[in-house]
Each structure stands twice: as structure tokens, then as C-alpha cells.
Design a protein around this motif. Sequence first.
Motif, PDB file in Angstrom:
ATOM      1  N   MET A   1      -1.723   6.122 -17.932  1.00  0.00           N
ATOM      2  CA  MET A   1      -1.871   4.665 -17.957  1.00  0.00           C
ATOM      3  C   MET A   1      -1.189   4.037 -16.739  1.00  0.00           C
ATOM      4  O   MET A   1      -1.741   3.143 -16.091  1.00  0.00           O
ATOM      5  CB  MET A   1      -1.258   4.110 -19.243  1.00  0.00           C
ATOM      6  CG  MET A   1      -1.421   2.608 -19.421  1.00  0.00           C
ATOM      7  SD  MET A   1      -3.128   2.100 -19.683  1.00  0.00           S
ATOM      8  CE  MET A   1      -3.394   2.713 -21.354  1.00  0.00           C
ATOM      9  N   ASN A   2       0.009   4.529 -16.417  1.00  0.00           N
ATOM     10  CA  ASN A   2       0.722   4.020 -15.242  1.00  0.00           C
ATOM     11  C   ASN A   2      -0.041   4.314 -13.953  1.00  0.00           C
ATOM     12  O   ASN A   2      -0.069   3.485 -13.033  1.00  0.00           O
ATOM     13  CB  ASN A   2       2.123   4.638 -15.168  1.00  0.00           C
ATOM     14  CG  ASN A   2       3.052   4.087 -16.238  1.00  0.00           C
ATOM     15  OD1 ASN A   2       2.805   3.027 -16.794  1.00  0.00           O
ATOM     16  ND2 ASN A   2       4.116   4.815 -16.533  1.00  0.00           N
ATOM     17  N   LEU A   3      -0.656   5.478 -13.895  1.00  0.00           N
ATOM     18  CA  LEU A   3      -1.475   5.816 -12.730  1.00  0.00           C
ATOM     19  C   LEU A   3      -2.645   4.844 -12.600  1.00  0.00           C
ATOM     20  O   LEU A   3      -3.012   4.432 -11.491  1.00  0.00           O
ATOM     21  CB  LEU A   3      -2.016   7.251 -12.866  1.00  0.00           C
ATOM     22  CG  LEU A   3      -1.282   8.362 -12.128  1.00  0.00           C
ATOM     23  CD1 LEU A   3      -1.944   9.699 -12.420  1.00  0.00           C
ATOM     24  CD2 LEU A   3      -1.243   8.108 -10.634  1.00  0.00           C
ATOM     25  N   GLY A   4      -3.222   4.486 -13.746  1.00  0.00           N
ATOM     26  CA  GLY A   4      -4.321   3.519 -13.726  1.00  0.00           C
ATOM     27  C   GLY A   4      -3.883   2.189 -13.148  1.00  0.00           C
ATOM     28  O   GLY A   4      -4.612   1.560 -12.354  1.00  0.00           O
TER      29      GLY A   4
ATOM     30  N   LEU B   1      -3.918  -0.833  -6.123  1.00  0.00           N
ATOM     31  CA  LEU B   1      -4.330  -0.378  -4.796  1.00  0.00           C
ATOM     32  C   LEU B   1      -5.737  -0.873  -4.458  1.00  0.00           C
ATOM     33  O   LEU B   1      -6.052  -1.133  -3.289  1.00  0.00           O
ATOM     34  CB  LEU B   1      -4.271   1.150  -4.741  1.00  0.00           C
ATOM     35  CG  LEU B   1      -4.196   1.827  -3.369  1.00  0.00           C
ATOM     36  CD1 LEU B   1      -3.070   1.257  -2.515  1.00  0.00           C
ATOM     37  CD2 LEU B   1      -4.018   3.332  -3.552  1.00  0.00           C
ATOM     38  N   SER B   2      -6.568  -1.037  -5.477  1.00  0.00           N
ATOM     39  CA  SER B   2      -7.944  -1.510  -5.254  1.00  0.00           C
ATOM     40  C   SER B   2      -7.973  -2.938  -4.725  1.00  0.00           C
ATOM     41  O   SER B   2      -8.989  -3.388  -4.182  1.00  0.00           O
ATOM     42  CB  SER B   2      -8.755  -1.419  -6.559  1.00  0.00           C
ATOM     43  OG  SER B   2      -8.383  -2.445  -7.466  1.00  0.00           O
ATOM     44  N   GLU B   3      -6.885  -3.662  -4.884  1.00  0.00           N
ATOM     45  CA  GLU B   3      -6.807  -5.035  -4.392  1.00  0.00           C
ATOM     46  C   GLU B   3      -6.592  -5.076  -2.880  1.00  0.00           C
ATOM     47  O   GLU B   3      -6.715  -6.137  -2.256  1.00  0.00           O
ATOM     48  CB  GLU B   3      -5.664  -5.781  -5.088  1.00  0.00           C
ATOM     49  CG  GLU B   3      -5.840  -5.908  -6.597  1.00  0.00           C
ATOM     50  CD  GLU B   3      -4.580  -6.412  -7.292  1.00  0.00           C
ATOM     51  OE1 GLU B   3      -3.582  -6.689  -6.578  1.00  0.00           O
ATOM     52  OE2 GLU B   3      -4.587  -6.512  -8.531  1.00  0.00           O
ATOM     53  N   ILE B   4      -6.261  -3.917  -2.306  1.00  0.00           N
ATOM     54  CA  ILE B   4      -5.952  -3.856  -0.868  1.00  0.00           C
ATOM     55  C   ILE B   4      -7.104  -3.240  -0.077  1.00  0.00           C
ATOM     56  O   ILE B   4      -7.515  -3.742   0.959  1.00  0.00           O
ATOM     57  CB  ILE B   4      -4.674  -3.020  -0.623  1.00  0.00           C
ATOM     58  CG1 ILE B   4      -3.507  -3.617  -1.408  1.00  0.00           C
ATOM     59  CG2 ILE B   4      -4.339  -2.960   0.859  1.00  0.00           C
ATOM     60  CD1 ILE B   4      -2.280  -2.746  -1.407  1.00  0.00           C
TER      61      ILE B   4
ATOM     62  N   GLU C   1       0.819  -1.215   0.000  1.00  0.00           N
ATOM     63  CA  GLU C   1       0.000   0.000   0.000  1.00  0.00           C
ATOM     64  C   GLU C   1       0.854   1.267   0.000  1.00  0.00           C
ATOM     65  O   GLU C   1       0.622   2.185  -0.790  1.00  0.00           O
ATOM     66  CB  GLU C   1      -0.937   0.008   1.204  1.00  0.00           C
ATOM     67  CG  GLU C   1      -1.868   1.218   1.214  1.00  0.00           C
ATOM     68  CD  GLU C   1      -2.883   1.165   2.346  1.00  0.00           C
ATOM     69  OE1 GLU C   1      -3.633   2.142   2.501  1.00  0.00           O
ATOM     70  OE2 GLU C   1      -2.919   0.156   3.089  1.00  0.00           O
ATOM     71  N   ASN C   2       1.842   1.324   0.873  1.00  0.00           N
ATOM     72  CA  ASN C   2       2.671   2.530   0.965  1.00  0.00           C
ATOM     73  C   ASN C   2       3.481   2.775  -0.305  1.00  0.00           C
ATOM     74  O   ASN C   2       3.601   3.913  -0.765  1.00  0.00           O
ATOM     75  CB  ASN C   2       3.605   2.443   2.172  1.00  0.00           C
ATOM     76  CG  ASN C   2       2.876   2.685   3.485  1.00  0.00           C
ATOM     77  OD1 ASN C   2       1.872   3.397   3.520  1.00  0.00           O
ATOM     78  ND2 ASN C   2       3.351   2.075   4.555  1.00  0.00           N
TER      79      ASN C   2
ATOM     80  N   TYR D   1     -11.018   2.970  -5.878  1.00  0.00           N
ATOM     81  CA  TYR D   1      -9.769   2.953  -6.645  1.00  0.00           C
ATOM     82  C   TYR D   1      -9.947   2.370  -8.042  1.00  0.00           C
ATOM     83  O   TYR D   1      -9.253   2.776  -8.979  1.00  0.00           O
ATOM     84  CB  TYR D   1      -8.684   2.196  -5.871  1.00  0.00           C
ATOM     85  CG  TYR D   1      -8.171   2.976  -4.678  1.00  0.00           C
ATOM     86  CD1 TYR D   1      -7.712   4.280  -4.819  1.00  0.00           C
ATOM     87  CD2 TYR D   1      -8.172   2.416  -3.399  1.00  0.00           C
ATOM     88  CE1 TYR D   1      -7.247   5.008  -3.726  1.00  0.00           C
ATOM     89  CE2 TYR D   1      -7.707   3.137  -2.306  1.00  0.00           C
ATOM     90  CZ  TYR D   1      -7.255   4.430  -2.479  1.00  0.00           C
ATOM     91  OH  TYR D   1      -6.799   5.150  -1.397  1.00  0.00           O
ATOM     92  N   LEU D   2     -10.886   1.459  -8.204  1.00  0.00           N
ATOM     93  CA  LEU D   2     -11.163   0.944  -9.546  1.00  0.00           C
ATOM     94  C   LEU D   2     -11.751   2.036 -10.434  1.00  0.00           C
ATOM     95  O   LEU D   2     -11.413   2.125 -11.627  1.00  0.00           O
ATOM     96  CB  LEU D   2     -12.124  -0.244  -9.473  1.00  0.00           C
ATOM     97  CG  LEU D   2     -11.488  -1.611  -9.221  1.00  0.00           C
ATOM     98  CD1 LEU D   2     -12.549  -2.700  -9.149  1.00  0.00           C
ATOM     99  CD2 LEU D   2     -10.466  -1.956 -10.307  1.00  0.00           C
ATOM    100  N   LEU D   3     -12.602   2.868  -9.860  1.00  0.00           N
ATOM    101  CA  LEU D   3     -13.165   3.979 -10.625  1.00  0.00           C
ATOM    102  C   LEU D   3     -12.065   4.953 -11.053  1.00  0.00           C
ATOM    103  O   LEU D   3     -12.065   5.464 -12.175  1.00  0.00           O
ATOM    104  CB  LEU D   3     -14.229   4.714  -9.791  1.00  0.00           C
ATOM    105  CG  LEU D   3     -15.573   3.994  -9.632  1.00  0.00           C
ATOM    106  CD1 LEU D   3     -16.473   4.734  -8.648  1.00  0.00           C
ATOM    107  CD2 LEU D   3     -16.268   3.858 -10.994  1.00  0.00           C
TER     108      LEU D   3
END
Length: 217
Positions: free
Chosen positions: A185-188, A194-197, A154-155, A203-205
Motif C-alpha cells: 500500500m505504501n509503495l502504491g 511520482l505520477s504527479e511529476i 522525485e529523488n 506510475y499510476l498503473l
Amino acid sequence: MAKKAKKKWYNSPLFLTIIGLIGGAILSFVATYYFSIREEKLETSKIRTSIGNANQLLEEGMPQDALVKYQELLVLISKEKRPQLYAEIKRGEGLSYYYLAFDSNSEDYFRKAIAYITEAATIFTIDKYPEEYAKTNGYLANAFLAISEIRDKENYLKSAIAANEESLKIYTLERFPFEYAKTRMNLGIDYESLSEIRDKKQYLLKAIECYSDAAGV
């Protein structure tokens, strides 16, 4: 009886001697300055050529060979005298460790990559070297993303997001459309990871927004 002509002061042997000495000193200074500048330019040119050779090795998939070249250059260069060249070399050193880390899955190499690229980023400031600043932060974001797969996910992902956001301060859609799309794209990818945590929907949005933005360029 004719009057003896008065000797002009500027014809005085002492005056002429002083002028000669001053003129000689000036000529000596100019010559020394010219040759020192010439030597400086030649030395800088040689260093730039060597950096280019090391960069080429990196692009050709030979990070170990590139690392050796970068480290040889660090012995020859002063951070104080040539900060820009020093930063380029440190960034190259960091990228070498970054690519080596993938071969060995070494957390230590990722840490070194982050440390050296971060050092380069302290020299490539946004005011003085805006494009180098953006490029260096992009590399830093990639290194944070990579090490997040090993620990402290996460961090490190949040650090990756922050670094990409710094790049976007320079990589605007109007001025740098390709770099802008790539960074978005990299930010996506960062947000999707991050949405997996936590806060999956939020975060998916954000990830979808970044992907859509990049695809529209």
C-alpha cells in the motif's frame, strides 16, 4: 625392621599447595565470570526496560519526551558493545524527530530522522536481523515520503520506493501477510505521488497494481 613407607608424590606439601592455588584461582575466575555475566544481563535488562518506556511515550504521542529518553540512553551505551540496543535507540531517536517534524513542518527534523534511522539500518542488516531490517526500512521509506513534500520530490520518492522494496525482501505474502499488504500500500502511495511529476500513466498503473495487490491480502 619395617621398611619406611615411601611418601607418595601427590601427598607432597608443595604439590598440595600448588593444587590449592590453582583451585583457588579457578574458583575465583568462575565467580568473577559469573558475576560479570549477571551484571551484564541486569544492565541489558534495565536498558531494554528504558527503551520500552521511550517507545511507549512515542506510541502515546509524546515524541519530545521520548527523544529525551533515547538521548539519555545513548550516553550509557556503546555501539561496539551493544550494537542491537544502540540501533534500537537510534531508530527511536529518528522516529521521534520524524513525528516532531510533522508538528513543526521542519525539514531539518526530517533530515535528522532520515540520518538516525539510516544509521540504525546499517546495524540491522538483512542477514543478521531480517525483521528489524524490514521494519527499519519501512520507517525510512515513510521519512523519505514525508520530506518529498518539502523538496527534491522525485529523488526522495525514488528513495522511498527503494526502501519499501528492501522491506519486501523480508515481508513476503506467505510469512508476513499484514506487513506485506501495508508495504505494498505504501509503495502504491509512492508511485501515485511520482505520477504527479513524470510518466503519469506508467506510475499510476504501478500504483494501481500495488493497491490491488494489498487489497487482495
